[in-house]
Scaffold this active site. Structure first.
Site, PDB file in Angstrom:
ATOM      1  CB  CYS A   1      22.223  31.237 -16.844  1.00  0.00           C
ATOM      2  SG  CYS A   1      23.654  31.841 -17.730  1.00  0.00           S
TER       3      CYS A   1
ATOM      4  CD  GLU B   1      16.898  29.618 -13.716  1.00  0.00           C
ATOM      5  OE1 GLU B   1      17.102  28.607 -13.025  1.00  0.00           O
ATOM      6  OE2 GLU B   1      17.793  30.203 -14.349  1.00  0.00           O
TER       7      GLU B   1
ATOM      8  CE  LYS C   1      26.725  14.504 -15.052  1.00  0.00           C
ATOM      9  NZ  LYS C   1      25.463  14.619 -15.826  1.00  0.00           N
TER      10      LYS C   1
HETATM   11  P1  NAD Z   1      20.947  20.917 -13.146  1.00  0.00           P
HETATM   12  O1  NAD Z   1      21.392  21.517 -11.875  1.00  0.00           O
HETATM   13  O2  NAD Z   1      19.743  20.049 -13.129  1.00  0.00           O
HETATM   14  O3  NAD Z   1      22.100  20.009 -13.789  1.00  0.00           O
HETATM   15  C1  NAD Z   1      23.357  20.538 -14.107  1.00  0.00           C
HETATM   16  C2  NAD Z   1      24.388  19.424 -14.115  1.00  0.00           C
HETATM   17  O4  NAD Z   1      24.522  18.921 -12.786  1.00  0.00           O
HETATM   18  C3  NAD Z   1      24.016  18.225 -14.979  1.00  0.00           C
HETATM   19  O5  NAD Z   1      25.160  17.720 -15.607  1.00  0.00           O
HETATM   20  C4  NAD Z   1      23.487  17.236 -13.963  1.00  0.00           C
HETATM   21  O6  NAD Z   1      23.600  15.899 -14.377  1.00  0.00           O
HETATM   22  C5  NAD Z   1      24.396  17.508 -12.795  1.00  0.00           C
HETATM   23  N1  NAD Z   1      23.856  17.091 -11.482  1.00  0.00           N
HETATM   24  C6  NAD Z   1      22.569  17.003 -11.099  1.00  0.00           C
HETATM   25  N2  NAD Z   1      22.493  16.561  -9.829  1.00  0.00           N
HETATM   26  C7  NAD Z   1      23.759  16.379  -9.396  1.00  0.00           C
HETATM   27  C8  NAD Z   1      24.332  15.952  -8.171  1.00  0.00           C
HETATM   28  N3  NAD Z   1      23.572  15.596  -7.129  1.00  0.00           N
HETATM   29  N4  NAD Z   1      25.674  15.900  -8.066  1.00  0.00           N
HETATM   30  C9  NAD Z   1      26.459  16.252  -9.113  1.00  0.00           C
HETATM   31  N5  NAD Z   1      25.969  16.644 -10.311  1.00  0.00           N
HETATM   32  C10 NAD Z   1      24.640  16.723 -10.449  1.00  0.00           C
HETATM   33  O7  NAD Z   1      20.791  22.123 -14.170  1.00  0.00           O
HETATM   34  P2  NAD Z   1      20.209  22.062 -15.653  1.00  0.00           P
HETATM   35  O8  NAD Z   1      18.726  21.915 -15.568  1.00  0.00           O
HETATM   36  O9  NAD Z   1      21.015  21.121 -16.451  1.00  0.00           O
HETATM   37  O10 NAD Z   1      20.580  23.532 -16.194  1.00  0.00           O
HETATM   38  C11 NAD Z   1      19.769  24.639 -16.060  1.00  0.00           C
HETATM   39  C12 NAD Z   1      20.209  25.513 -14.909  1.00  0.00           C
HETATM   40  O11 NAD Z   1      21.557  25.946 -15.103  1.00  0.00           O
HETATM   41  C13 NAD Z   1      19.401  26.785 -14.772  1.00  0.00           C
HETATM   42  O12 NAD Z   1      19.137  27.019 -13.423  1.00  0.00           O
HETATM   43  C14 NAD Z   1      20.337  27.854 -15.310  1.00  0.00           C
HETATM   44  O13 NAD Z   1      20.104  29.168 -14.861  1.00  0.00           O
HETATM   45  C15 NAD Z   1      21.645  27.348 -14.862  1.00  0.00           C
HETATM   46  N6  NAD Z   1      22.730  27.928 -15.647  1.00  0.00           N
HETATM   47  C16 NAD Z   1      23.539  28.855 -15.064  1.00  0.00           C
HETATM   48  C17 NAD Z   1      24.545  29.464 -15.793  1.00  0.00           C
HETATM   49  C18 NAD Z   1      25.452  30.484 -15.168  1.00  0.00           C
HETATM   50  O14 NAD Z   1      26.492  30.743 -15.747  1.00  0.00           O
HETATM   51  N7  NAD Z   1      25.111  31.048 -14.037  1.00  0.00           N
HETATM   52  C19 NAD Z   1      24.738  29.112 -17.131  1.00  0.00           C
HETATM   53  C20 NAD Z   1      23.886  28.169 -17.702  1.00  0.00           C
HETATM   54  C21 NAD Z   1      22.888  27.570 -16.941  1.00  0.00           C
END
Ligand code: NAD
Length: 487
Positions: free
Chosen positions: A293, A391, A184
């Protein structure tokens, strides 16, 4: 005015891929996909609902129970995985072009991400053919061995920053382990994920082993998390989403790998190579548009070099080229989506009341449209400030002075996150002492954010749960059954 480059043959509609076929949502639902330069809708994407997830999980379950993939010899899977890597490499320019269009990442950096995606497949292919399993003997009494088995259907949920590469970071070890998958991808950036389907099919991945459901997190993502036939979820995204998914996985006691947010410190001591530290800390927060990230988004600088560091850093930040993501000269492109742009801009406004603005501070004058933010530098930021604690995930950095090693460590550890840390000093003992004391899953000493894929990847505190990387990823996607034989 930003030039608006549009790649040839862009799709106008993005579908799911279930059981080897491109399909729409059962109820026909769609959502709009914008490009971050014009913020106009360039495509619609199928918006997956519970029934679409159910179909994808059913296809993945059949492929797991009856298909050849989990039963193939590691050497056979190795060949398919390497063909996938070959295909990614062969079309890296096209992949980068589409990724840049969809995400706003500078084209030169998107190209690097496509190459990293190919490398992830090669790496996990190598790992499975070299895998050794454990055997324990009690002489004359018992033999015990470990029977490693793919867990089943892996649910993979990914964010919008470097989407293609981050998808590969989950797809490669999950498939290498013999699992089948339902991916997804993030709703802001569904374009590159749809390219996996043909890459996998041409490489010979059996039908049903890879399934893709696009959609909104709270709908498609939530249904995947709650599906009882999906025994594990690998999630990368925000810490707050991770907490919600954690709660929702509890019902079915799922395995979880969580790679979450960060607010990573870069600590610069007075004895550091200042040229190298400035180069690296600029790269650390302004590459990938700051949407990284592991961004070093807090820079802690020892007082003796603080003024010099701030002055030189700000001068360099002002020279960073912000512009059309497709222009090879661009160093910071457009932020992914107007919602994210608004969030980053709100932090720029908060920063004006919390720090001394040294560079940037908003939209570049020559770019009146698109999600552009100038590289923004705030100095004298106190540890209580929101721009120090939260962040931002954009090209915004907070600089804070310190007077002692103890204070530097307190500042470094004084946030809820613990993903990465960067330490700049020529004192070897101090560097290692710091590495040990710092709350971070990954530490770089006098170096950039470059990883060896065998090392653990992950964070502590609010930055994550579990570590992937090397055999840790294979461990996550496999059950290790103990078999005991009494002699
Ligand atoms: P997000 O949490 O908004 O979304 C991530 C994914 O989760 C998307 O596909 C989204 O559709 C899905 N999602 C959202 N709500 C959900 C739910 N209730 N149930 C299941 N899936 C759900 O994050 P984002 O804004 O897409 O990405 C940015 C974030 O990701 C930042 O906080 C960043 O630091 C983090 N990140 C972390 C790493 C790491 O390796 N630690 C790497 C890249 C990004």
């Amino acid at each position: 005015m930003a030039q608006h480059y549009i790649p040839e043959n862009l799709p106008t509609h993005i579908q799911h891929y279930i059981g080897g076929k491109f399909v729409d949502s059962v109820n026909g639902a769609t959502f709009d996909v914008l490009d971050p330069v014009s913020n106009q809708t360039y495509a619609t994407a199928a918006a997956g609902q519970r029934e679409d997830i159910a179909l994808a999980v059913a296809a993945a379950t059949t492929a797991f129970r009856e298909g050849p993939w989990p039963r193939m010899k590691p050497r056979e899977r190795f060949r398919v995985l390497n063909r996938i890597a070959d295909a990614v490499e062969a079309q890296d320019a096209r992949l980068a072009e589409l990724e840049t269009f969809d995400t706003g990442l500078p084209i030169t950096q998107a190209l690097g991400q496509a190459q990293r995606a190919a490398e992830n497949f090669r790496f996990f292919a190598d790992l499975i053919v070299a895998q050794r399993d454990d055997l324990y003997k009690v002489p004359g009494t018992q033999i015990n061995y470990v029977n490693r088995k793919p867990i089943g259907v892996a649910g993979l949920i990914t964010p919008w920053n470097t989407p293609f590469m981050l998808e590969s970071w989950k797809l490669a070890p999950a498939l290498a382990s013999g699992c089948t998958v339902v991916l997804k991808p993030a709703e802001f950036t569904p374009l590159s994920a749809s390219l996996w389907a043909s890459i996998f099919a041409e490489a010979g991945l059996p039908e049903g082993a890879f399934n893709l459901v696009n959609g909104i997190g709270e709908e498609a993502g939530d249904a995947l998390v709650k599906h009882p036939e999906v025994p594990l979820i690998s999630f990368t995204g925000e810490s707050s989403t991770g907490q919600l998914i954690f709660r929702n996985c509890a019902e079915n006691l799922k395995g979880m790998s969580m790679e979450l947010g960060g607010k990573s410190p870069a600590i610069v001591f007075a004895d550091a190579d200042l040229d190298a530290a400035i180069d690296s800390t600029l790269f650390g927060v302004f590459s990938l548009n700051g949407e990284r990230c592991t961004a070093g988004s807090r820079i802690l600088v020892e007082r003796a070099v603080y003024d010099e560091f701030c002055e030189r850093y700000a001068a360099r930040a002002k020279n960073i080229v912000v512009g059309d993501p497709h222009d090879p000269a661009t160093e910071v492109g457009a932020l992914v989506h107007p919602e994210h742009y608004a969030k980053v801009m709100s932090y720029v406004e908060i920063g004006r009341t919390e720090g001394r603005l040294l560079a940037g501070g908003g939209r570049p004058e020559n770019l009146p449209e698109g999600n552009y933010v100038s590289p923004t530098v705030f100095a004298d930021v106190s540890p209580e400030a929101r721009i120090f604690q939260e962040e931002i995930f954009g090209p915004v950095v907070a600089i804070t002075p310190f007077d002692s090693d103890e204070e530097a460590l307190r500042l470094a550890n004084g946030v809820r996150y613990g993903l990465a840390a960067y330490v700049w000093t020529n004192d070897l003992k101090r560097a290692h002492t710091f590495a040990q004391a710092i709350d971070a899953g990954m530490v770089w000493l006098n170096s950039h954010n470059v990883r060896d894929l065998r090392t653990p990847f992950g964070g502590v505190k609010a930055s994550g749960l579990g570590h992937e990387g090397g055999y840790r990823s294979i461990d996550f996607y496999t059950d290790q059954q103990a078999v005991h034989i009494t002699l």
